[in-house]
Scaffold this active site. Structure first.
Site, PDB file in Angstrom:
ATOM      1  N   ASP A  12       0.867  -1.183   0.000  1.00 36.26           N
ATOM      2  CA  ASP A  12       0.000   0.000   0.000  1.00 36.26           C
ATOM      3  C   ASP A  12       0.906   1.237   0.000  1.00 36.26           C
ATOM      4  O   ASP A  12       2.119   1.135  -0.219  1.00 36.26           O
ATOM      5  CB  ASP A  12      -1.016  -0.045   1.149  1.00 36.26           C
ATOM      6  CG  ASP A  12      -0.390   0.155   2.529  1.00 36.26           C
ATOM      7  OD1 ASP A  12       0.853   0.309   2.605  1.00 36.26           O
ATOM      8  OD2 ASP A  12      -1.132   0.161   3.520  1.00 36.26           O
ATOM      9  N   CYS A  69       3.028  -3.463   3.861  1.00 35.95           N
ATOM     10  CA  CYS A  69       2.169  -2.340   4.231  1.00 35.95           C
ATOM     11  C   CYS A  69       2.814  -1.737   5.469  1.00 35.95           C
ATOM     12  O   CYS A  69       3.998  -1.976   5.710  1.00 35.95           O
ATOM     13  CB  CYS A  69       0.699  -2.758   4.416  1.00 35.95           C
ATOM     14  SG  CYS A  69       0.351  -3.864   5.786  1.00 35.95           S
ATOM     15  N   GLY A  70       2.088  -0.940   6.245  1.00 37.62           N
ATOM     16  CA  GLY A  70       2.717  -0.313   7.403  1.00 37.62           C
ATOM     17  C   GLY A  70       3.258  -1.338   8.380  1.00 37.62           C
ATOM     18  O   GLY A  70       4.410  -1.281   8.801  1.00 37.62           O
ATOM     19  N   THR A  71       2.416  -2.296   8.721  1.00 44.52           N
ATOM     20  CA  THR A  71       2.821  -3.346   9.662  1.00 44.52           C
ATOM     21  C   THR A  71       3.092  -4.682   8.975  1.00 44.52           C
ATOM     22  O   THR A  71       3.621  -5.598   9.605  1.00 44.52           O
ATOM     23  CB  THR A  71       1.701  -3.594  10.682  1.00 44.52           C
ATOM     24  OG1 THR A  71       0.518  -3.976   9.943  1.00 44.52           O
ATOM     25  CG2 THR A  71       1.408  -2.354  11.516  1.00 44.52           C
ATOM     26  N   GLY A  74      -2.094  -6.244   7.703  1.00 41.71           N
ATOM     27  CA  GLY A  74      -3.363  -6.161   6.973  1.00 41.71           C
ATOM     28  C   GLY A  74      -3.267  -6.790   5.595  1.00 41.71           C
ATOM     29  O   GLY A  74      -4.157  -7.550   5.168  1.00 41.71           O
ATOM     30  N   HIS A 102       9.377 -24.910   6.512  1.00 37.17           N
ATOM     31  CA  HIS A 102       8.393 -25.707   7.254  1.00 37.17           C
ATOM     32  C   HIS A 102       6.950 -25.477   6.811  1.00 37.17           C
ATOM     33  O   HIS A 102       6.127 -26.379   6.914  1.00 37.17           O
ATOM     34  CB  HIS A 102       8.493 -25.421   8.758  1.00 37.17           C
ATOM     35  CG  HIS A 102       9.699 -26.038   9.393  1.00 37.17           C
ATOM     36  ND1 HIS A 102       9.869 -26.121  10.762  1.00 37.17           N
ATOM     37  CD2 HIS A 102      10.814 -26.595   8.846  1.00 37.17           C
ATOM     38  CE1 HIS A 102      11.036 -26.711  11.026  1.00 37.17           C
ATOM     39  NE2 HIS A 102      11.628 -27.000   9.884  1.00 37.17           N
ATOM     40  N   ARG A 113       6.814   0.129   8.411  1.00 40.60           N
ATOM     41  CA  ARG A 113       6.909   0.993   9.594  1.00 40.60           C
ATOM     42  C   ARG A 113       7.480   0.232  10.781  1.00 40.60           C
ATOM     43  O   ARG A 113       7.519   0.753  11.904  1.00 40.60           O
ATOM     44  CB  ARG A 113       5.519   1.562   9.934  1.00 40.60           C
ATOM     45  CG  ARG A 113       4.997   2.513   8.852  1.00 40.60           C
ATOM     46  CD  ARG A 113       3.565   2.959   9.119  1.00 40.60           C
ATOM     47  NE  ARG A 113       3.101   3.862   8.070  1.00 40.60           N
ATOM     48  CZ  ARG A 113       1.821   4.090   7.793  1.00 40.60           C
ATOM     49  NH1 ARG A 113       0.865   3.495   8.494  1.00 40.60           N
ATOM     50  NH2 ARG A 113       1.490   4.920   6.820  1.00 40.60           N
ATOM     51  N   HIS A 137       6.551 -31.983   7.391  1.00 41.76           N
ATOM     52  CA  HIS A 137       5.991 -30.638   7.189  1.00 41.76           C
ATOM     53  C   HIS A 137       4.934 -30.646   6.087  1.00 41.76           C
ATOM     54  O   HIS A 137       3.989 -29.858   6.121  1.00 41.76           O
ATOM     55  CB  HIS A 137       7.107 -29.639   6.871  1.00 41.76           C
ATOM     56  CG  HIS A 137       8.155 -29.610   7.935  1.00 41.76           C
ATOM     57  ND1 HIS A 137       7.883 -29.216   9.225  1.00 41.76           N
ATOM     58  CD2 HIS A 137       9.465 -29.967   7.908  1.00 41.76           C
ATOM     59  CE1 HIS A 137       8.983 -29.325   9.958  1.00 41.76           C
ATOM     60  NE2 HIS A 137       9.951 -29.778   9.184  1.00 41.76           N
ATOM     61  N   ARG A 140       1.595 -31.433   7.460  1.00 40.83           N
ATOM     62  CA  ARG A 140       0.968 -30.289   8.153  1.00 40.83           C
ATOM     63  C   ARG A 140       0.457 -29.248   7.165  1.00 40.83           C
ATOM     64  O   ARG A 140      -0.618 -28.674   7.359  1.00 40.83           O
ATOM     65  CB  ARG A 140       1.985 -29.687   9.133  1.00 40.83           C
ATOM     66  CG  ARG A 140       2.330 -30.673  10.245  1.00 40.83           C
ATOM     67  CD  ARG A 140       3.605 -30.355  10.957  1.00 40.83           C
ATOM     68  NE  ARG A 140       3.928 -31.433  11.896  1.00 40.83           N
ATOM     69  CZ  ARG A 140       5.103 -31.559  12.493  1.00 40.83           C
ATOM     70  NH1 ARG A 140       6.068 -30.681  12.268  1.00 40.83           N
ATOM     71  NH2 ARG A 140       5.323 -32.552  13.319  1.00 40.83           N
TER      72      ARG A 140
END
Ligand code: RB5
Length: 149
Positions: A12, A69-71, A74, A102, A113, A137, A140
């Site tokens: 974004d 994105c910022g974090t 999202g 895995h 950010r 793995h 799973r």
């Protein structure tokens, strides 16, 4: 000659510069890079960019994908709603390597950010140089796929 591996990048507005830096770095590593933007710094909505990139991976057009994105959170959530996508947010190279080895992650997400450029490059390098280990793995990951079905 084997075909170049192809990777899609999207973000974004919070991560345009970092995304473009990573796109150039990944191209230097020899990947075919599909950077689907956005390029404008105007505020935009991360779900549509996460979904668009995820569709490129889910369809088989691209081998892997990288989201920002910022974090990183999202856009990861949006991508993981697309069937066949396994995307993890990473802020360290160890996790980035492990989600390939895995979890057979086909997308990596990061927060512009949260981490700086140097660390983001190390995370990308770890993700791109690791391979799925299969074996226990795979059992799973198959269980994750079964949830989708
Ligand atoms: C945009 O302000 C911000 O919410 C977004 O980049 C991301 O951090 C969301 O998860």
């Amino acid at each position: 000659m084997t075909a170049k591996k192809k990777i899609v990048l999207s973000s974004d507005h919070a991560a345009i510069e970092l995304r473009q830096t990573l796109a150039a770095h990944i191209a230097e590593l020899g990947w075919e890079v599909v950077d689907i933007g956005p390029t404008s710094p105007e505020s935009t909505h991360y779900p549509k960019h996460g979904e668009a990139a995820a569709q490129r991976v889910a369809s088989g057009d691209c081998d892997l994908g990288i989201l920002l994105c910022g974090t990183g959170q999202g856009i990861m959530m949006a991508a993981n709603k697309v069937k066949g996508i396994r995307c993890g947010v990473c802020s360290d190279p160890f996790s980035a390597r492990m989600i390939r080895q895995h979890n057979d992650a086909n997308m990596l997400s990061m927060g512009a950010r949260v981490i700086g450029e140097g660390l983001a490059i190390e995370i990308v390098d770890a993700f791109l140089s690791a391979d799925f280990e299969g074996g226990r793995h795979a059992t799973r990951v198959d269980m994750i796929k079964a949830i989708e079905d």
